[in-house]
Design a protein around this motif. Structure first.
Motif, PDB file in Angstrom:
ATOM      1  N   THR A  82       3.987   5.353  -6.560  1.00  0.00           N
ATOM      2  CA  THR A  82       2.990   4.347  -6.940  1.00  0.00           C
ATOM      3  C   THR A  82       2.061   4.051  -5.778  1.00  0.00           C
ATOM      4  O   THR A  82       0.837   3.944  -5.948  1.00  0.00           O
ATOM      5  CB  THR A  82       3.696   3.049  -7.395  1.00  0.00           C
ATOM      6  OG1 THR A  82       4.423   3.324  -8.592  1.00  0.00           O
ATOM      7  CG2 THR A  82       2.693   1.940  -7.654  1.00  0.00           C
ATOM      8  N   SER A 278       5.116  -5.544 -11.077  1.00  0.00           N
ATOM      9  CA  SER A 278       4.162  -5.732 -12.175  1.00  0.00           C
ATOM     10  C   SER A 278       4.365  -4.676 -13.248  1.00  0.00           C
ATOM     11  O   SER A 278       4.480  -3.480 -12.943  1.00  0.00           O
ATOM     12  CB  SER A 278       2.722  -5.655 -11.649  1.00  0.00           C
ATOM     13  OG  SER A 278       1.799  -5.653 -12.710  1.00  0.00           O
ATOM     14  N   ASP A 280       2.115  -3.833 -15.236  1.00  0.00           N
ATOM     15  CA  ASP A 280       0.852  -3.093 -15.358  1.00  0.00           C
ATOM     16  C   ASP A 280       0.956  -1.704 -14.746  1.00  0.00           C
ATOM     17  O   ASP A 280       0.346  -0.748 -15.232  1.00  0.00           O
ATOM     18  CB  ASP A 280      -0.286  -3.861 -14.675  1.00  0.00           C
ATOM     19  CG  ASP A 280      -0.653  -5.131 -15.413  1.00  0.00           C
ATOM     20  OD1 ASP A 280      -0.476  -5.168 -16.647  1.00  0.00           O
ATOM     21  OD2 ASP A 280      -1.124  -6.083 -14.766  1.00  0.00           O
ATOM     22  N   VAL A 281       1.726  -1.583 -13.676  1.00  0.00           N
ATOM     23  CA  VAL A 281       1.884  -0.287 -13.004  1.00  0.00           C
ATOM     24  C   VAL A 281       2.551   0.716 -13.932  1.00  0.00           C
ATOM     25  O   VAL A 281       2.048   1.829 -14.133  1.00  0.00           O
ATOM     26  CB  VAL A 281       2.694  -0.442 -11.696  1.00  0.00           C
ATOM     27  CG1 VAL A 281       3.000   0.928 -11.100  1.00  0.00           C
ATOM     28  CG2 VAL A 281       1.929  -1.297 -10.692  1.00  0.00           C
ATOM     29  N   SER A 282       3.684   0.340 -14.498  1.00  0.00           N
ATOM     30  CA  SER A 282       4.403   1.276 -15.377  1.00  0.00           C
ATOM     31  C   SER A 282       3.606   1.574 -16.642  1.00  0.00           C
ATOM     32  O   SER A 282       3.655   2.696 -17.166  1.00  0.00           O
ATOM     33  CB  SER A 282       5.784   0.711 -15.734  1.00  0.00           C
ATOM     34  OG  SER A 282       5.679  -0.575 -16.285  1.00  0.00           O
ATOM     35  N   LYS A 283       2.850   0.608 -17.152  1.00  0.00           N
ATOM     36  CA  LYS A 283       2.025   0.851 -18.332  1.00  0.00           C
ATOM     37  C   LYS A 283       0.935   1.875 -18.033  1.00  0.00           C
ATOM     38  O   LYS A 283       0.699   2.801 -18.819  1.00  0.00           O
ATOM     39  CB  LYS A 283       1.398  -0.465 -18.813  1.00  0.00           C
ATOM     40  CG  LYS A 283       2.355  -1.394 -19.533  1.00  0.00           C
ATOM     41  CD  LYS A 283       1.637  -2.661 -19.999  1.00  0.00           C
ATOM     42  CE  LYS A 283       2.557  -3.574 -20.785  1.00  0.00           C
ATOM     43  NZ  LYS A 283       1.860  -4.815 -21.212  1.00  0.00           N
ATOM     44  N   ALA A 284       0.244   1.705 -16.917  1.00  0.00           N
ATOM     45  CA  ALA A 284      -0.818   2.651 -16.546  1.00  0.00           C
ATOM     46  C   ALA A 284      -0.257   4.052 -16.348  1.00  0.00           C
ATOM     47  O   ALA A 284      -0.846   5.045 -16.777  1.00  0.00           O
ATOM     48  CB  ALA A 284      -1.523   2.172 -15.271  1.00  0.00           C
ATOM     49  N   PHE A 291      -5.025   3.714 -12.127  1.00  0.00           N
ATOM     50  CA  PHE A 291      -4.672   2.296 -12.182  1.00  0.00           C
ATOM     51  C   PHE A 291      -5.901   1.387 -12.220  1.00  0.00           C
ATOM     52  O   PHE A 291      -5.940   0.411 -12.965  1.00  0.00           O
ATOM     53  CB  PHE A 291      -3.788   1.914 -10.997  1.00  0.00           C
ATOM     54  CG  PHE A 291      -3.277   0.500 -11.091  1.00  0.00           C
ATOM     55  CD1 PHE A 291      -2.234   0.185 -11.945  1.00  0.00           C
ATOM     56  CD2 PHE A 291      -3.874  -0.517 -10.364  1.00  0.00           C
ATOM     57  CE1 PHE A 291      -1.778  -1.123 -12.069  1.00  0.00           C
ATOM     58  CE2 PHE A 291      -3.430  -1.826 -10.487  1.00  0.00           C
ATOM     59  CZ  PHE A 291      -2.377  -2.132 -11.335  1.00  0.00           C
ATOM     60  N   TYR A 292      -6.908   1.709 -11.426  1.00  0.00           N
ATOM     61  CA  TYR A 292      -8.090   0.848 -11.375  1.00  0.00           C
ATOM     62  C   TYR A 292      -8.949   0.973 -12.629  1.00  0.00           C
ATOM     63  O   TYR A 292      -9.766   0.104 -12.903  1.00  0.00           O
ATOM     64  CB  TYR A 292      -8.915   1.128 -10.117  1.00  0.00           C
ATOM     65  CG  TYR A 292      -8.253   0.585  -8.866  1.00  0.00           C
ATOM     66  CD1 TYR A 292      -8.358  -0.749  -8.527  1.00  0.00           C
ATOM     67  CD2 TYR A 292      -7.498   1.423  -8.042  1.00  0.00           C
ATOM     68  CE1 TYR A 292      -7.738  -1.249  -7.397  1.00  0.00           C
ATOM     69  CE2 TYR A 292      -6.879   0.929  -6.914  1.00  0.00           C
ATOM     70  CZ  TYR A 292      -6.995  -0.408  -6.589  1.00  0.00           C
ATOM     71  OH  TYR A 292      -6.364  -0.907  -5.484  1.00  0.00           O
ATOM     72  N   TYR A 294      -7.317   1.328 -15.570  1.00  0.00           N
ATOM     73  CA  TYR A 294      -6.479   0.588 -16.522  1.00  0.00           C
ATOM     74  C   TYR A 294      -6.561  -0.918 -16.278  1.00  0.00           C
ATOM     75  O   TYR A 294      -6.799  -1.700 -17.195  1.00  0.00           O
ATOM     76  CB  TYR A 294      -5.025   1.060 -16.404  1.00  0.00           C
ATOM     77  CG  TYR A 294      -4.081   0.309 -17.310  1.00  0.00           C
ATOM     78  CD1 TYR A 294      -4.046   0.580 -18.673  1.00  0.00           C
ATOM     79  CD2 TYR A 294      -3.242  -0.683 -16.802  1.00  0.00           C
ATOM     80  CE1 TYR A 294      -3.182  -0.114 -19.513  1.00  0.00           C
ATOM     81  CE2 TYR A 294      -2.388  -1.382 -17.634  1.00  0.00           C
ATOM     82  CZ  TYR A 294      -2.361  -1.093 -18.992  1.00  0.00           C
ATOM     83  OH  TYR A 294      -1.517  -1.787 -19.821  1.00  0.00           O
ATOM     84  N   LYS A 295      -6.348  -1.338 -15.016  1.00  0.00           N
ATOM     85  CA  LYS A 295      -6.375  -2.777 -14.736  1.00  0.00           C
ATOM     86  C   LYS A 295      -6.625  -3.022 -13.247  1.00  0.00           C
ATOM     87  O   LYS A 295      -5.749  -3.496 -12.522  1.00  0.00           O
ATOM     88  CB  LYS A 295      -5.075  -3.446 -15.177  1.00  0.00           C
ATOM     89  CG  LYS A 295      -5.210  -4.956 -15.345  1.00  0.00           C
ATOM     90  CD  LYS A 295      -4.076  -5.508 -16.186  1.00  0.00           C
ATOM     91  CE  LYS A 295      -4.315  -6.985 -16.470  1.00  0.00           C
ATOM     92  NZ  LYS A 295      -3.233  -7.555 -17.306  1.00  0.00           N
ATOM     93  N   SER A 298      -6.179  -6.557 -11.264  1.00  0.00           N
ATOM     94  CA  SER A 298      -4.865  -7.177 -11.218  1.00  0.00           C
ATOM     95  C   SER A 298      -4.461  -7.500  -9.781  1.00  0.00           C
ATOM     96  O   SER A 298      -5.058  -7.024  -8.808  1.00  0.00           O
ATOM     97  CB  SER A 298      -3.815  -6.255 -11.835  1.00  0.00           C
ATOM     98  OG  SER A 298      -3.614  -5.142 -10.990  1.00  0.00           O
TER      99      SER A 298
END
Length: 313
Positions: A82, A278, A280-284, A291-292, A294-295, A298
């Motif tokens: 990550t 978070s 959000d990391v695993s979702k992306a 990542f940037y 996706y979100k 954050s």
């Protein structure tokens, strides 16, 4: 001083302000700002004013080759992949050219960006130096050399090969890659074996990710022992970029382990920025999205941008 080098200098020094430098150098009419915007050279008069100011801020130490950083920890699940991915994106967002190298046979870094290693991967060049590294673009500033399970087979083959701990360094040295990028980030496997040794021997520095819990903190001494061995026997003045806390939660366990690391390893940089846990990391990553994209707004995205600036400072 050429304008493309001046532009690179400002990217490598994000704390510097163009307007402030113009004022300090007594450059009128926003000439530096306009030159950077239009990619046109400054007049000799303005260059003469600008040169001593930039030199005072470290212009002469501007690296001519990429800085190579290994992201390392012999424990799995501590945010190495990550960190490699999002830190690489953060550098790229600053306008710096970044190459990611997936040196883990699980190929998670490659998966994050939806990159197929079947068309070529780092293992090919480590076996045969005549094969150039299989670089695949992610965006205008970010590229990757992918991997998959083939790398595991290659690791076995390299056990009895000549210079088996220096194959990646040879691969990077055998091309113009050092001049083509500003940063090369290497995602290391969860061990201190042959592949990690290749990464460390090819690097200028290493960044150690630490999940502030017992199993991740206990193994830190072994990492620092390996770093010392690389410096002593590998002919590489490997630096420690710093220790980065990842997947941090607000609880007494994490607080106590962070305090222990700060005290035990006080001679090394502990990044001020921490990476909070978070979803959000695993979702992306599950969606194979940057990542940037996706979100990016954050807490995690902001934290990795801060880490990038700490490295550049």
């Amino acid at each position: 001083m050429q304008i493309h080098n001046i532009r690179k200098f400002f990217k490598m020094k994000p704390a510097l302000n163009v307007s402030g430098i113009e004022k300090e150098a007594d450059i009128k009419g926003q000439a530096l700002h306009k030159a950077l915007q239009s990619n046109s050279e400054l007049s000799e008069k303005n260059l003469a004013k600008l040169a001593p100011v930039l030199i005072n801020y470290g212009y002469n130490s501007l690296p001519s080759k990429a800085k190579v950083i290994s992201i390392v920890n012999n424990k799995g699940g501590v945010g190495k992949t990550t960190t490699t991915a999002i830190l690489g994106e953060a550098f790229a967002r600053l306008g710096l050219r970044v190459l990611l190298i997936d040196l883990d046979s699980q190929g998670n870094l490659s998966h994050i960006f939806g990159i197929d290693a079947e068309v070529g991967q780092v293992a090919d060049t480590m076996i045969d130096i005549k094969k150039t590294l299989a670089i695949q673009p992610i965006n205008d500033y970010l590229s990757i050399v992918p991997s998959n399970l083939k790398l595991q087979e290659v690791e076995s083959l390299l056990l009895t090969a000549a210079s088996n701990q220096n194959r990646l360094r040879a691969a990077l040295s055998a091309s113009t890659i050092g001049q083509d990028y500003d940063f090369i980030l290497i995602d290391c496997p969860p061990s201190l074996g042959l592949l990690t040794m290749n990464a460390l021997n090819a690097s200028n520095s290493c960044l150690i990710t630490v999940h502030p819990e017992a199993t991740a903190v206990v193994g830190l001494n072994s990492i620092f022992n390996v770093i010392e061995d690389v410096k002593l026997y590998g002919g590489n003045n490997l630096a420690v970029e710093g220790i980065l806390f990842t997947m941090v939660e607000k609880n007494s366990v994490h607080d106590s382990y962070k305090e222990f690391v700060r005290e035990e390893y006080s001679s090394f940089r502990i990044f001020e920025s921490e990476i909070k846990k978070s979803v959000d990391v695993s979702k992306a990553q599950a969606l194979a999205e940057q990542f940037y994209v996706y979100k990016g707004k954050s807490q995690v995205g902001i934290a990795y941008e801060d880490v990038a600036k700490e490295i550049l400072s």
